[in-house]
Enzyme design. Structure first.
Site, mmCIF file in Angstrom:
data_model
loop_
_atom_site.group_PDB
_atom_site.id
_atom_site.type_symbol
_atom_site.label_atom_id
_atom_site.label_comp_id
_atom_site.label_asym_id
_atom_site.label_seq_id
_atom_site.Cartn_x
_atom_site.Cartn_y
_atom_site.Cartn_z
ATOM 1 N N ASP A 88 10.036 -30.037 -11.957
ATOM 2 C CA ASP A 88 8.604 -29.808 -12.153
ATOM 3 C C ASP A 88 7.964 -30.846 -11.256
ATOM 4 O O ASP A 88 8.008 -32.042 -11.562
ATOM 5 C CB ASP A 88 8.207 -30.041 -13.617
ATOM 6 N N HIS A 89 7.415 -30.415 -10.132
ATOM 7 C CA HIS A 89 7.030 -31.419 -9.125
ATOM 8 C C HIS A 89 5.931 -32.365 -9.597
ATOM 9 O O HIS A 89 5.767 -33.443 -9.046
ATOM 10 C CB HIS A 89 6.700 -30.763 -7.773
ATOM 11 N N HIS A 151 3.448 -27.609 -15.463
ATOM 12 C CA HIS A 151 2.732 -28.841 -15.113
ATOM 13 C C HIS A 151 1.794 -29.342 -16.212
ATOM 14 O O HIS A 151 1.784 -30.522 -16.553
ATOM 15 C CB HIS A 151 1.908 -28.639 -13.841
ATOM 16 N N LYS A 251 -7.702 -21.069 -10.022
ATOM 17 C CA LYS A 251 -7.830 -21.027 -8.565
ATOM 18 C C LYS A 251 -9.299 -20.791 -8.242
ATOM 19 O O LYS A 251 -10.044 -20.249 -9.070
ATOM 20 C CB LYS A 251 -7.012 -19.869 -7.995
HETATM 21 C C1 BG6 Z 1 2.578 -24.984 -7.905
HETATM 22 C C2 BG6 Z 1 1.927 -23.650 -8.127
HETATM 23 O O1 BG6 Z 1 3.600 -25.186 -8.831
HETATM 24 O O2 BG6 Z 1 1.616 -26.004 -8.041
HETATM 25 C C3 BG6 Z 1 0.769 -23.453 -7.170
HETATM 26 O O3 BG6 Z 1 2.860 -22.613 -7.940
HETATM 27 C C4 BG6 Z 1 -0.194 -24.617 -7.239
HETATM 28 O O4 BG6 Z 1 0.066 -22.241 -7.440
HETATM 29 C C5 BG6 Z 1 0.559 -25.934 -7.104
HETATM 30 O O5 BG6 Z 1 -1.145 -24.483 -6.198
HETATM 31 C C6 BG6 Z 1 -0.354 -27.114 -7.341
HETATM 32 O O6 BG6 Z 1 0.335 -28.281 -7.021
HETATM 33 P P1 BG6 Z 1 -0.422 -29.565 -6.504
HETATM 34 O O7 BG6 Z 1 0.652 -30.575 -6.278
HETATM 35 O O8 BG6 Z 1 -1.167 -29.160 -5.246
HETATM 36 O O9 BG6 Z 1 -1.366 -29.935 -7.585
#
Ligand code: BG6
Length: 398
Positions: A88-89, A151, A251
């Site tokens: 989960d980045h 997230h 979005k």
């Molecule tokens: C991703 C989603 O996991 O996270 C994207 O698939 C989203 O739709 C993105 O834009 C948002 O990540 P960050 O790091 O830009 O907040």
């Protein structure tokens, strides 16, 4: 081909003069995750008695509770849980890790971090971008799966968890799972009352006219996919009972901002009311993940002058000015951690299942289509229905 991969690994070992640890990184279309995992086992590449073998799995881990369980069954047939690193980045972001640093390296917030002092929490992950060229993925996913299930629930667990005994992977993850399991999956009536979904229409974003979701390339003209989701959740435990936690993501909103705002209760008695202190607001602590990474605390202060008038001011810490060094990218940190065998910032099996257990009833109720899909113009702060969801409280401005 697995046979070829095996051959290649042996060659790499020979080249480097010793046997190397293995890390397989599954960043493919999700339907291939089980295929690859099974193939690794068939080729006996899932375990090696001399070195560590790890499997890193990208999101999405399933598309609902059942498919997540199914994928988990395949994975656990091939790898032990200690070998699996689910990405989960958000957990790789410095500012997200700072939620734990902030809470557990400072003594002054802990005494107020509970239902006695906190009125509510709002977690926002707003984006200005549309879906770009990702219609194929996004239309089947929607905001709830794309951002809330992973997230945003991760952010929630970090704000609400009990202090772990150590930063060791299972200690931290045990605490996070307890939070998730304290959120009762909503009933259909609760979904109707406590959730809002919406889709963006055309509007103006960054000074330019932009299409509505239904006019984006690759989106079916009758799509009912949500590009915005707002939820009210509650963590049913001693610390949090009765404290509403509001989540919103979308979005094509006004701007990109990811933040957690913790709003304290109002002071019990205001001595200066008679002097017209209209500006007295409850304290609000805001942890900003992006773009202006930092922490700010709103305080009531006296406006200079002969009368006792109060207005909110901000006490601020900003990453950019406090630390001169550049933060590593989330993925740099995560991939390095996976190579080092450090699993704290990865999602454990029971954690991902607990996340889906909360989201699954919402997905089902939304799919049954017996509640409205609202709209909001691109560039706005979201649908009015989300204001009603949080009322009498208010969302922070975007
Ligand atoms: C991703 C989603 O996991 O996270 C994207 O698939 C989203 O739709 C993105 O834009 C948002 O990540 P960050 O790091 O830009 O907040």
């Amino acid at each position: 081909a697995p046979g070829h991969a095996k051959h290649h690994l042996v060659w790499l070992d020979e080249e480097s003069g010793g046997k190397l640890n293995r890390a397989y990184y599954l960043s493919t279309a999700p339907e291939f995750f089980p295929v690859i995992v099974k193939a690794l086992r068939e080729a006996e590449l899932n375990y090696d008695e001399d070195v560590d073998v790890r499997c890193i799995i990208e999101k999405p881990f399933g598309v609902d509770l059942e498919s997540a369980r199914e994928l988990q069954r395949v994975v656990e047939h091939v790898f032990r849980e200690q070998q699996v690193y689910r990405i989960d980045h958000y957990l790789g972001k410095e500012t997200v890790q700072n939620v734990m640093a902030f809470r557990f390296a400072n003594f002054m917030f802990e005494p107020v971090w509970n239902r006695n002092y906190i009125d509510h929490i709002q977690i926002t992950a707003a984006e200005d971008i549309g879906i770009g060229s990702r219609a194929g993925y996004y239309d089947a996913s929607g905001a709830l799966r794309d951002l809330v299930q992973n997230h945003m629930l991760q952010l929630l667990t970090l704000v609400c968890m009990e202090p772990p005994a150590s930063f060791e992977a299972d200690k931290v993850r045990d605490e996070k799972v307890k939070v998730l399991e304290s959120i009762t999956p909503p009933t259909p009536e609760e979904v109707r009352r406590d959730t809002v979904r919406a889709q963006y229409t055309s509007g103006v974003e960054g000074g330019e006219e932009v299409h509505g979701y239904l006019d984006e390339d690759g989106v079916p003209e009758d799509s009912r996919t949500e590009t915005y989701a707002a939820l009210r959740l509650e963590v049913h435990n001693w610390r949090w009972a009765g404290v509403p936690i509001f989540l919103r993501t979308g979005k094509r909103l006004t701007r990109k901002v990811t933040e957690i705002a913790v709003q304290l209760k109002p002071v019990p008695h205001l001595a200066f009311q008679s002097h017209g202190s209209v500006g007295v607001q409850p304290n609000q602590l805001v942890l900003t993940m992006q773009p202006n990474e930092g922490v700010s605390l709103s305080l009531g202060a006296k406006i200079p002058g002969s009368s006792m008038r109060i207005r909110p001011v901000n006490m601020e810490f900003l990453y950019g000015s406090a630390f001169m060094s550049q933060s590593p990218e989330a993925y740099e940190r995560l991939i390095l951690d996976a190579m080092r065998g450090e699993a704290t910032l990865f999602t454990r099996d029971d954690e991902v299942i607990a996340q889906w257990s909360i989201i699954d009833p919402i997905l089902k109720a939304w799919a049954a289509d017996d509640m409205p899909l609202h709209t909001y113009p691109s560039g706005s702060a979201g649908p009015e229905a989300a204001d009603e969801l949080i009322a009498p409280r208010r969302w922070r401005g975007l």
